[in-house]
Design an enzyme around this catalytic site. Structure first.
Site, PDB file in Angstrom:
ATOM      1  N   ASP A  31       0.813  -1.224   0.000  1.00  0.00           N
ATOM      2  CA  ASP A  31       0.000   0.000   0.000  1.00  0.00           C
ATOM      3  C   ASP A  31       0.845   1.272   0.000  1.00  0.00           C
ATOM      4  OD1 ASP A  31      -2.207  -1.694   0.138  1.00  0.00           O
ATOM      5  OD2 ASP A  31      -2.155  -1.715   2.323  1.00  0.00           O
ATOM      6  N   LYS A  34       1.886   1.956  -5.141  1.00  0.00           N
ATOM      7  CA  LYS A  34       2.458   1.358  -6.367  1.00  0.00           C
ATOM      8  C   LYS A  34       1.528   1.544  -7.565  1.00  0.00           C
ATOM      9  CE  LYS A  34       2.468  -2.544  -4.208  1.00  0.00           C
ATOM     10  NZ  LYS A  34       2.069  -2.074  -2.877  1.00  0.00           N
ATOM     11  N   GLY A  35       0.211   1.414  -7.311  1.00  0.00           N
ATOM     12  CA  GLY A  35      -0.749   1.548  -8.411  1.00  0.00           C
ATOM     13  C   GLY A  35      -0.660   2.929  -9.024  1.00  0.00           C
ATOM     14  N   ASN A  56      -5.245 -10.299  -3.664  1.00  0.00           N
ATOM     15  CA  ASN A  56      -4.935  -9.737  -2.342  1.00  0.00           C
ATOM     16  C   ASN A  56      -4.471  -8.280  -2.501  1.00  0.00           C
ATOM     17  OD1 ASN A  56      -2.633 -10.686  -3.669  1.00  0.00           O
ATOM     18  ND2 ASN A  56      -1.616 -11.438  -1.828  1.00  0.00           N
ATOM     19  N   GLY A  58      -4.515  -4.408  -3.771  1.00  0.00           N
ATOM     20  CA  GLY A  58      -5.512  -3.373  -4.044  1.00  0.00           C
ATOM     21  C   GLY A  58      -4.749  -2.136  -4.462  1.00  0.00           C
ATOM     22  N   HIS A  59      -4.754  -1.828  -5.753  1.00  0.00           N
ATOM     23  CA  HIS A  59      -3.968  -0.707  -6.276  1.00  0.00           C
ATOM     24  C   HIS A  59      -4.919   0.396  -6.738  1.00  0.00           C
ATOM     25  CE1 HIS A  59      -0.287  -3.508  -7.130  1.00  0.00           C
ATOM     26  NE2 HIS A  59      -0.677  -3.507  -5.875  1.00  0.00           N
ATOM     27  N   GLN A 241       1.942  -6.136  -3.136  1.00  0.00           N
ATOM     28  CA  GLN A 241       2.409  -6.255  -1.746  1.00  0.00           C
ATOM     29  C   GLN A 241       3.687  -5.414  -1.573  1.00  0.00           C
ATOM     30  OE1 GLN A 241       1.361  -9.602  -3.329  1.00  0.00           O
ATOM     31  NE2 GLN A 241      -0.527  -8.617  -2.743  1.00  0.00           N
ATOM     32  N   THR A 256       2.989 -12.517   2.985  1.00  0.00           N
ATOM     33  CA  THR A 256       2.230 -13.213   1.953  1.00  0.00           C
ATOM     34  C   THR A 256       3.031 -14.405   1.429  1.00  0.00           C
ATOM     35  OG1 THR A 256       0.828 -12.860   0.007  1.00  0.00           O
ATOM     36  CG2 THR A 256       2.972 -11.755  -0.018  1.00  0.00           C
ATOM     37  N   THR A 316      -7.479  -1.222   0.763  1.00  0.00           N
ATOM     38  CA  THR A 316      -8.184  -1.155  -0.521  1.00  0.00           C
ATOM     39  C   THR A 316      -8.928  -2.462  -0.817  1.00  0.00           C
ATOM     40  OG1 THR A 316      -6.341   0.213  -1.254  1.00  0.00           O
ATOM     41  CG2 THR A 316      -7.808  -0.558  -2.965  1.00  0.00           C
ATOM     42  N   ARG A 320     -10.039  -3.043   5.928  1.00  0.00           N
ATOM     43  CA  ARG A 320      -9.545  -2.982   7.321  1.00  0.00           C
ATOM     44  C   ARG A 320      -8.742  -1.698   7.527  1.00  0.00           C
ATOM     45  NH1 ARG A 320      -6.280  -8.506   7.804  1.00  0.00           N
ATOM     46  NH2 ARG A 320      -5.953  -8.052   5.598  1.00  0.00           N
ATOM     47  N   ARG A 322      -5.625   0.369   8.521  1.00  0.00           N
ATOM     48  CA  ARG A 322      -4.198   0.042   8.547  1.00  0.00           C
ATOM     49  C   ARG A 322      -3.546   0.602   9.806  1.00  0.00           C
ATOM     50  NH1 ARG A 322      -3.766   2.335   2.513  1.00  0.00           N
ATOM     51  NH2 ARG A 322      -4.640   0.581   1.379  1.00  0.00           N
ATOM     52  N   GLY A 438      -0.303  13.717  -3.503  1.00  0.00           N
ATOM     53  CA  GLY A 438      -1.749  13.502  -3.540  1.00  0.00           C
ATOM     54  C   GLY A 438      -2.051  12.263  -4.351  1.00  0.00           C
TER      55      GLY A 438
HETATM   56  P1  GDP Z   1      -0.758   0.238  -3.522  1.00  0.00           P
HETATM   57  O1  GDP Z   1      -1.345  -1.036  -3.037  1.00  0.00           O
HETATM   58  O2  GDP Z   1       0.709   0.336  -3.264  1.00  0.00           O
HETATM   59  O3  GDP Z   1      -1.089   0.538  -4.956  1.00  0.00           O
HETATM   60  O4  GDP Z   1      -1.438   1.393  -2.660  1.00  0.00           O
HETATM   61  P2  GDP Z   1      -3.003   1.538  -2.274  1.00  0.00           P
HETATM   62  O5  GDP Z   1      -3.741   1.989  -3.462  1.00  0.00           O
HETATM   63  O6  GDP Z   1      -3.486   0.315  -1.581  1.00  0.00           O
HETATM   64  O7  GDP Z   1      -2.917   2.629  -1.157  1.00  0.00           O
HETATM   65  C1  GDP Z   1      -2.380   3.891  -1.413  1.00  0.00           C
HETATM   66  C2  GDP Z   1      -3.463   4.942  -1.124  1.00  0.00           C
HETATM   67  O8  GDP Z   1      -2.862   6.205  -1.044  1.00  0.00           O
HETATM   68  C3  GDP Z   1      -4.504   5.026  -2.224  1.00  0.00           C
HETATM   69  O9  GDP Z   1      -5.719   5.415  -1.665  1.00  0.00           O
HETATM   70  C4  GDP Z   1      -3.948   6.131  -3.122  1.00  0.00           C
HETATM   71  O10 GDP Z   1      -4.945   6.808  -3.872  1.00  0.00           O
HETATM   72  C5  GDP Z   1      -3.350   7.043  -2.100  1.00  0.00           C
HETATM   73  N1  GDP Z   1      -2.170   7.824  -2.529  1.00  0.00           N
HETATM   74  C6  GDP Z   1      -1.153   7.474  -3.348  1.00  0.00           C
HETATM   75  N2  GDP Z   1      -0.218   8.441  -3.371  1.00  0.00           N
HETATM   76  C7  GDP Z   1      -0.640   9.424  -2.544  1.00  0.00           C
HETATM   77  C8  GDP Z   1      -0.086  10.668  -2.122  1.00  0.00           C
HETATM   78  O11 GDP Z   1       1.004  11.070  -2.475  1.00  0.00           O
HETATM   79  N3  GDP Z   1      -0.837  11.394  -1.227  1.00  0.00           N
HETATM   80  C9  GDP Z   1      -2.047  10.982  -0.771  1.00  0.00           C
HETATM   81  N4  GDP Z   1      -2.703  11.743   0.098  1.00  0.00           N
HETATM   82  N5  GDP Z   1      -2.588   9.805  -1.147  1.00  0.00           N
HETATM   83  C10 GDP Z   1      -1.892   9.039  -2.005  1.00  0.00           C
HETATM   84  P1  IMO Z   2      -0.923  -4.244  -2.156  1.00  0.00           P
HETATM   85  O1  IMO Z   2      -0.470  -4.787  -3.494  1.00  0.00           O
HETATM   86  C1  IMO Z   2      -0.933  -4.661   2.169  1.00  0.00           C
HETATM   87  C2  IMO Z   2      -1.019  -8.759   3.770  1.00  0.00           C
HETATM   88  C3  IMO Z   2      -2.267  -9.229   4.479  1.00  0.00           C
HETATM   89  C4  IMO Z   2      -1.675 -10.246   5.443  1.00  0.00           C
HETATM   90  C5  IMO Z   2      -0.558 -10.885   4.630  1.00  0.00           C
HETATM   91  C6  IMO Z   2      -0.947 -12.196   3.984  1.00  0.00           C
HETATM   92  O2  IMO Z   2      -2.232  -3.545  -2.219  1.00  0.00           O
HETATM   93  O3  IMO Z   2       0.156  -3.435  -1.532  1.00  0.00           O
HETATM   94  P2  IMO Z   2      -2.446 -12.844   1.897  1.00  0.00           P
HETATM   95  O4  IMO Z   2      -3.895 -12.619   1.633  1.00  0.00           O
HETATM   96  O5  IMO Z   2      -1.530 -12.295   0.875  1.00  0.00           O
HETATM   97  O6  IMO Z   2      -2.146 -14.284   2.187  1.00  0.00           O
HETATM   98  O7  IMO Z   2      -2.167 -12.051   3.281  1.00  0.00           O
HETATM   99  O8  IMO Z   2      -0.206  -9.937   3.643  1.00  0.00           O
HETATM  100  N1  IMO Z   2      -1.233  -8.234   2.401  1.00  0.00           N
HETATM  101  C7  IMO Z   2      -1.163  -6.935   2.069  1.00  0.00           C
HETATM  102  N2  IMO Z   2      -0.966  -5.842   2.829  1.00  0.00           N
HETATM  103  N3  IMO Z   2      -1.043  -4.538   0.838  1.00  0.00           N
HETATM  104  C8  IMO Z   2      -1.215  -5.633   0.054  1.00  0.00           C
HETATM  105  O9  IMO Z   2      -1.207  -5.561  -1.285  1.00  0.00           O
HETATM  106  C9  IMO Z   2      -1.324  -6.900   0.665  1.00  0.00           C
HETATM  107  N4  IMO Z   2      -1.514  -8.153   0.222  1.00  0.00           N
HETATM  108  C10 IMO Z   2      -1.441  -8.954   1.270  1.00  0.00           C
HETATM  109  O10 IMO Z   2      -2.893  -8.161   5.152  1.00  0.00           O
HETATM  110  O11 IMO Z   2      -1.075  -9.611   6.553  1.00  0.00           O
HETATM  111 MG    MG Z   3      -2.877  -1.686  -1.797  1.00  0.00          MG
END
Ligand code: GDP
Ligand code: IMO
Ligand code: MG
Length: 447
Positions: A31, A34-35, A56, A58-59, A241, A256, A316, A320, A322, A438
Site C-alpha cells: 500500500d 504502487k498503483g 490480495n 488493491g492498487h 504487496q 504473503t 483497498t 480494514r 491500517r 496527492g
Molecule cells: P498500492 O497497493 O501500493 O497501490 O497502494 P493503495 O492503493 O493500496 O494505497 C495507497 C493509497 O494512497 C490510495 O488510496 C492512493 O490513492 C493514495 N495515494 C497514493 N499516493 C498518494 C499521495 O502522495 N498522497 C495521498 N494523500 N494519497 C496518495
Molecule cells: P498491495 O499490493 C498490504 C497482507 C495481508 C496479510 C498478509 C498475507 O495492495 O500493496 P495474503 O492474503 O496475501 O495471504 O495475506 O499480507 N497483504 C497486504 N498488505 N497490501 C497488500 O497488497 C497486501 N496483500 C497482502 O494483510 O497480513
Molecule cells: Mg494496496
C-alpha cells in the site's frame, strides 16, 4: 503530387531515459502507492506486467474525479496504448478477474489490451475456504490474510497439486488434475472443521465456463514480454504487496506467499536478469501495515490516528484500518539491498504536512546493542526499540501551493521537506526521483 506525411508514434521512439525495462515495487508492507506510480510511469510504457500475488492486492488510481481500485488487472489498463499482462507468477481467481473487467467496462474508460499467462495458477473455491480455516487454526501466528485463497493456491503450486490457466483450456487435463486434488482438499477442509460444499462436477462445470471467458486473453506471456523487449519496447513490471511481505525476505509467517522482490520478476514472467534496467522502490513517507506481526515504529497515540485519518489508511481490498507508524529506514534500507534499488519514489508527503516534527527510524537497539539490519526472528523484532532522527516538519500546504512547488521541482521544496528527502537519500545512498503529494495522477514533484 500529394506529399507523403509520415506520423511517428511517440511509442516507437526510443525511451526518454533509455531504460526500457523498469520494476516498480513496494519497499515496506504494501500500500505504498504502487498503483498510482505504475499508472503514472505507464505514460511512457508499452507494456505493464504483474509478476506475483493475486487479488490480495488493491492498487488505487485516481484520475480527475474518478477512482479505480485494481486487484488483478495491471495498473497500465487505463492507458489505451499499453498492453497489460498477468504473468505466470500471479495466482488468478477467474471470477474475481472477470468481475474486475466487467467493472472497468461499466466505467466506460479507454482500456489497453489485456493478456494472461497460460502458466499462471488458478485460485479454486477450496483455496479460499482453506485460507480462512488455516488462519483460524494458526491462532497468534495468523497473518490476518485477505482470505482470497492466495497462500493455499501457492502451496498447491509448490506441492504440484495446482491447476493452471492452460488446464482450463483443456477439459481432460483439468478433470484429471481436479480428480487428484479434490478428494484430498475435501478431507483437509473437513479436518479443519469445514465443508468443501460444492461437488467436483460443479467446480469443473463452473471453471470450464470461466475458462471459456478467459480464453481470448490467454497466451505464452514470456514469449510476448521477451519479444517486446527484443523490440526495445518500454515495459514496467508492477509489484504487488511489498518487500517486507515477501515469502523469503519478509516478515515470516505474517507476510504473503509470493516473491514480491526484484527476483520475483524473473520467476514470475520468464525474463532473464540482464533484461532489467532499473528498479524503483516506492516508499510511503511513513509506514503502514494491514495485518499482524511486530511493527517497531508503530504509533498508538493521537498522532497515529491523525496520520491514519489524513492518509485515508483503510485497506483497498479488505476495508480494514491500517496500522501506522514513522518511516523506518531499517526496513527501507533492507529493501534497497534485497531489490537492488536504483531510485525511490516517496508518496504521501502531503499526509505529514503541518506536523511540528517528523521522526525517522535509523536503527534499532536490542538488549543494549545497536541493530542496523532488520532481524529474521519475529521475537527479536518485537523487542527492537527504534532509534529516531527527528526533523522539523514542513508547513501545511494547500493543493495550489503543492502545485506551485511541483512546477519548480527540487528547488521548490519547502526547506524542511528538502531536508527530509536529503536525509533519506544520504542514509540509503539512493536518489529520490519523485515526491508524490496527492492521490491524483498529476500530483507529483519531479526532483
Ligand atoms: P498500492 O497497493 O501500493 O497501490 O497502494 P493503495 O492503493 O493500496 O494505497 C495507497 C493509497 O494512497 C490510495 O488510496 C492512493 O490513492 C493514495 N495515494 C497514493 N499516493 C498518494 C499521495 O502522495 N498522497 C495521498 N494523500 N494519497 C496518495
Ligand atoms: P498491495 O499490493 C498490504 C497482507 C495481508 C496479510 C498478509 C498475507 O495492495 O500493496 P495474503 O492474503 O496475501 O495471504 O495475506 O499480507 N497483504 C497486504 N498488505 N497490501 C497488500 O497488497 C497486501 N496483500 C497482502 O494483510 O497480513
Ligand atoms: Mg494496496
Amino acid at each position: 503530387m500529394a506529399s507523403a506525411v509520415i506520423f511517428i508514434s511517440a511509442k516507437s521512439m526510443p525511451s526518454r531515459d533509455n531504460m526500457p525495462a523498469k520494476v516498480i515495487l513496494g519497499t515496506q508492507w504494501g500500500d505504498e502507492g504502487k498503483g498510482k506510480i505504475t499508472d503514472l510511469m505507464a505514460d511512457e510504457a508499452e507494456m505493464v506486467v504483474r509478476f506475483q500475488g493475486g487479488n490480495n492486492a488493491g492498487h488505487t488510481i485516481v484520475i480527475g474525479d474518478r477512482t479505480f481500485k485494481l486487484h488483478l488487472v495491471p495498473s497500465g489498463i487505463l492507458r489505451k496504448d499499453v498492453v497489460s499482462v498477468v504473468g505466470n507468477g500471479v495466482v488468478l481467481d477467474p471470477a474475481a478477474f472477470l468481475e474486475e473487467l466487467d467493472r472497468l467496462s461499466e466505467a466506460n474508460v479507454e482500456q489497453g489490451q489485456l493478456k494472461i499467462s497460460d502458466r499462471a495458477h488458478v485460485i479454486m473455491p477450496y483455496h479460499r475456504l482453506i485460507d480462512g480455516l488455516e488462519e483460524a487454526a494458526k491462532g497468534k501466528l495468523a497473518a490476518g490474510t485477505t482470505k482470497r485463497g492466495i497462500g493455499p493456491c501457492y502451496s498447491d503450486k509448490t506441492s504440484r497439486f495446482g491447476i493452471r490457466i492452460c488446464d482450463l483450456m483443456d477439459p481432460d487435463a483439468f478433470r484429471q488434475k481436479l480428480e487428484a486434488a479434490y478428494p484430498l482438499k475435501a478431507k483437509y477442509i473437513q479436518a479443519l472443521g469445514g465443508d468443501i460444499g460444492q461437488s467436483m462436477e460443479k467446480i469443473l462445470e463452473e471453471y470450464m465456463a470461466l475458462g471459456k471467458r478467459l480464453a481470448p486473453y490467454v497466451c505464452d506471456a514470456s514469449v510476448l514480454i521477451n519479444d517486446a523487449l527484443d523490440h526495445g519496447k518500454n515495459i514496467l513490471f508492477e509489484g504487488a504487496q511489498g518487500t517486507h511481505l515477501d515469502i523469503d525476505h519478509g516478515i515470516y509467517p505474517h507476510g504473503t506467499s509470493s516473491s514480491t522482490v526484484t527476483g520475483g520478476v524473473l520467476i514470475g514472467t520468464g525474463v532473464g536478469p540482464k533484461r532489467i534496467d532499473k528498479v524503483v522502490g516506492v516508499v510511503k513517507a511513513y509506514t503502514s501495515r494491514v495485518g499482524t506481526g511486530p511493527f517497531p515504529t508503530e504509533l498508538f497515540d493521537d498522532l497515529g490516528n491523525h496520520i491514519a485519518d489524513k492518509g485515508g489508511e483503510i485497506g483497498t481490498t479488505t476495508g480494514r484500518r491500517r496500522r501506522v507508524g514513522w518511516l523506518d529506514l531499517v526496513m527501507v534500507g533492507f529493501s534497497v539491498r534485497v531489490n537492488g534499488l536504483d531510485s525511490l519514489v516517496i508518496t504521501k508527503a502531503d499526509v505529514l504536512d503541518g506536523l511540528d516534527e517528523i521522526k525517522v527510524a535509523t536503527h534499532y537497539t536490542l538488549d543494549g546493542q545497536d541493530v542496523h539490519d532488520f532481524p529474521a526472528s519475529m521475537t527479536q523484532l518485537a523487542r527492537c526499540q527504534p532509534q529516531y532522527h527527528t526533523l522539523p516538519g514542513w508547513p501545511e500546504l494547500s493543493k495550489e501551493e503543492w502545485k506551485v512547488i511541483a512546477e519548480k521541482g527540487r528547488d521548490g521544496l519547502p526547506e524542511e521537506l528538502a531536508a527530509f528527502v536529503t536525509f533519506i537519500e544520504a542514509n540509503l545512498k539512493v536518489p529520490v526521483d519523485v515526491v508524490s503529494y496527492g492521490p491524483g495522477r498529476e500530483e507529483n514533484i519531479y526532483l
